[in-house]
Design a protein around this motif. Sequence first.
Motif, PDB file in Angstrom:
ATOM      1  N   ASN B  38       0.826  -1.213   0.000  1.00 49.70           N
ATOM      2  CA  ASN B  38       0.000   0.000   0.000  1.00 49.70           C
ATOM      3  C   ASN B  38       0.858   1.260   0.000  1.00 49.70           C
ATOM      4  O   ASN B  38       0.591   2.210  -0.735  1.00 49.70           O
ATOM      5  N   ALA B  39       1.890   1.249   0.842  1.00 50.13           N
ATOM      6  CA  ALA B  39       2.761   2.424   0.935  1.00 50.13           C
ATOM      7  C   ALA B  39       3.456   2.666  -0.403  1.00 50.13           C
ATOM      8  O   ALA B  39       3.622   3.805  -0.842  1.00 50.13           O
ATOM      9  N   LEU B  40       3.859   1.565  -1.023  1.00 49.67           N
ATOM     10  CA  LEU B  40       4.548   1.664  -2.304  1.00 49.67           C
ATOM     11  C   LEU B  40       3.619   2.269  -3.361  1.00 49.67           C
ATOM     12  O   LEU B  40       3.997   3.189  -4.093  1.00 49.67           O
ATOM     13  N   ASN B  41       2.403   1.757  -3.410  1.00 48.71           N
ATOM     14  CA  ASN B  41       1.438   2.299  -4.376  1.00 48.71           C
ATOM     15  C   ASN B  41       1.176   3.779  -4.114  1.00 48.71           C
ATOM     16  O   ASN B  41       1.084   4.581  -5.044  1.00 48.71           O
ATOM     17  N   ALA B  42       1.066   4.121  -2.834  1.00 44.59           N
ATOM     18  CA  ALA B  42       0.821   5.514  -2.481  1.00 44.59           C
ATOM     19  C   ALA B  42       1.993   6.388  -2.916  1.00 44.59           C
ATOM     20  O   ALA B  42       1.823   7.506  -3.404  1.00 44.59           O
ATOM     21  N   LEU B  43       3.200   5.833  -2.741  1.00 44.01           N
ATOM     22  CA  LEU B  43       4.398   6.577  -3.123  1.00 44.01           C
ATOM     23  C   LEU B  43       4.437   6.812  -4.634  1.00 44.01           C
ATOM     24  O   LEU B  43       4.705   7.924  -5.104  1.00 44.01           O
ATOM     25  N   TYR B  47       4.285  10.495  -6.473  1.00 40.29           N
ATOM     26  CA  TYR B  47       5.228  10.987  -7.475  1.00 40.29           C
ATOM     27  C   TYR B  47       4.488  11.370  -8.751  1.00 40.29           C
ATOM     28  O   TYR B  47       4.834  12.320  -9.417  1.00 40.29           O
ATOM     29  N   ARG B  48       3.477  10.555  -9.068  1.00 35.41           N
ATOM     30  CA  ARG B  48       2.734  10.802 -10.294  1.00 35.41           C
ATOM     31  C   ARG B  48       2.017  12.150 -10.232  1.00 35.41           C
ATOM     32  O   ARG B  48       2.018  12.920 -11.177  1.00 35.41           O
ATOM     33  N   SER B  49       1.405  12.413  -9.081  1.00 38.82           N
ATOM     34  CA  SER B  49       0.608  13.641  -8.970  1.00 38.82           C
ATOM     35  C   SER B  49       1.484  14.861  -8.704  1.00 38.82           C
ATOM     36  O   SER B  49       1.147  15.969  -9.105  1.00 38.82           O
ATOM     37  N   ARG B  50       2.610  14.626  -8.034  1.00 46.48           N
ATOM     38  CA  ARG B  50       3.506  15.741  -7.751  1.00 46.48           C
ATOM     39  C   ARG B  50       4.175  16.181  -9.050  1.00 46.48           C
ATOM     40  O   ARG B  50       4.560  15.373  -9.861  1.00 46.48           O
ATOM     41  N   ASP B  51       4.305  17.463  -9.231  1.00 47.88           N
ATOM     42  CA  ASP B  51       4.867  17.933 -10.484  1.00 47.88           C
ATOM     43  C   ASP B  51       6.385  18.059 -10.381  1.00 47.88           C
ATOM     44  O   ASP B  51       6.939  19.119 -10.578  1.00 47.88           O
ATOM     45  N   SER B  52       7.056  16.958 -10.060  1.00 46.57           N
ATOM     46  CA  SER B  52       8.500  17.032  -9.891  1.00 46.57           C
ATOM     47  C   SER B  52       9.205  16.462 -11.111  1.00 46.57           C
ATOM     48  O   SER B  52       8.572  15.972 -12.036  1.00 46.57           O
ATOM     49  N   GLY B  53      10.503  16.535 -11.104  1.00 47.19           N
ATOM     50  CA  GLY B  53      11.268  16.028 -12.230  1.00 47.19           C
ATOM     51  C   GLY B  53      11.447  14.521 -12.177  1.00 47.19           C
ATOM     52  O   GLY B  53      12.085  13.936 -13.054  1.00 47.19           O
TER      53      GLY B  53
END
Lengths: 247, 173
Positions: B38-43, B47-53
């Motif tokens: 679950n934690a992995l999926n959340a992570l 990352y997907r939703s965060r607009d990072s590089g």
Amino acid sequence: MTSYEIRLNVFEGPLDLLLYLIRKNEIDIYDIPMAVITEQYFQYLETMGALNLDIASDYLVMASTLLHIKSRMLLPVQEPAEDGEGEEDPRMELTRQLLEYEAFRKAALAMEQRPILDRDVFARTGPAPEDNGKGRETVLEVTVFQLVEAFRNILVKWEGEDGLELNRDSLSVADRIREIVNRLEEVESLTFDELLEDLRDRAQVICTFLALLELVKMRVVKAFQMEAYQTIRVCLAPGHEGSPIHS
Amino acid sequence: MKDLQSILEALLFVSDAPVTFERLRETLPEREAGDIRNALNALVEEYRSRDSGLYIAEVSGGYQIRTRESVRDWIRKFRKERPPALSRAAVETLAVIAYRQPVLKAEIEKVRGVDSSGTLKSLLERNLIRMVGRKDVPGKPILYGTTRKFLEIFHLRDLSELPTLRDWKELGE
């Protein structure tokens, strides 16, 4: 027919070329007009020849296949047998091959468009290659084949270089073996080139090399390199201090 | 949950290869497998939703932090390396091997219509394909297959992620 020249390098092979011709002429792949395609195919080969490009044998094999199919098309068609299974259209095998190739070509295109690592996306990498060697103690042992290769390179260097004089001293392999061992007792290791540097003719080079091979075989000396493709060095093998030759 | 996510993120960060779920479980034996999952999926989602590089790629049976495609030009400039060249011949040959493995050189050449020795050699050197065995016919020819590195490079979780080959078989067979 000048349009071929531009695309010369783009073709991956005869199948690729045929697909191009079929598409260019808007031909139905299930009903290939053999005369047209064969003619254009040969024109393309001629262009290649005119440009002095080597025509890969793969192209020639396909050329003969095309001619074969074309000639079979000229033969009268056999009446379909009772069960309706007539002789297969001689072009069918080629069509199948082209369709199969096209499918893989499309698959390759799709693969190329993926986010490719180190091209489109990047990840952490191990230490850069240049740091890998630093402080590394690994010693690669050299095989006899690598020795022979190095020897060949040296002989090539000697080629055409006329030795100053040819003296037929009593130079034997046994002498050279003793000499190499003596030198290695003084210095820790010698490079392959150092071993051969003050020799003056081919016979001596060959003698020295044979001596080295003999020593490696007897496990008196070890040939090694610090890294692949680096200078080959030789040293006395552990446990073999002192001259092994008592003859 | 949040602390577990931080640990997982850090583990992925320090690894230079995709990290399998198994490996994460081994590292965190005190945690429930389900929690890790679950934690992995959340992570991954974060990352997907965060607009990072960065994003978390699921490749070659593992997870790996990678830079987004949108920043690739700067990464290339920064690394001062030319991206590895994948010739058409190389990708074509890889495609045949990926879909047909285990496959013989003769079968690859039949599909491509050209001699493939050179391409095979360079793919072997680049560790994108490997010899997976020998076929039990006279001459014991070598069978080729793709490697884990192939999955990593082409961003594939496993071979089943390859799109299906257009169905050419229907013709006359």
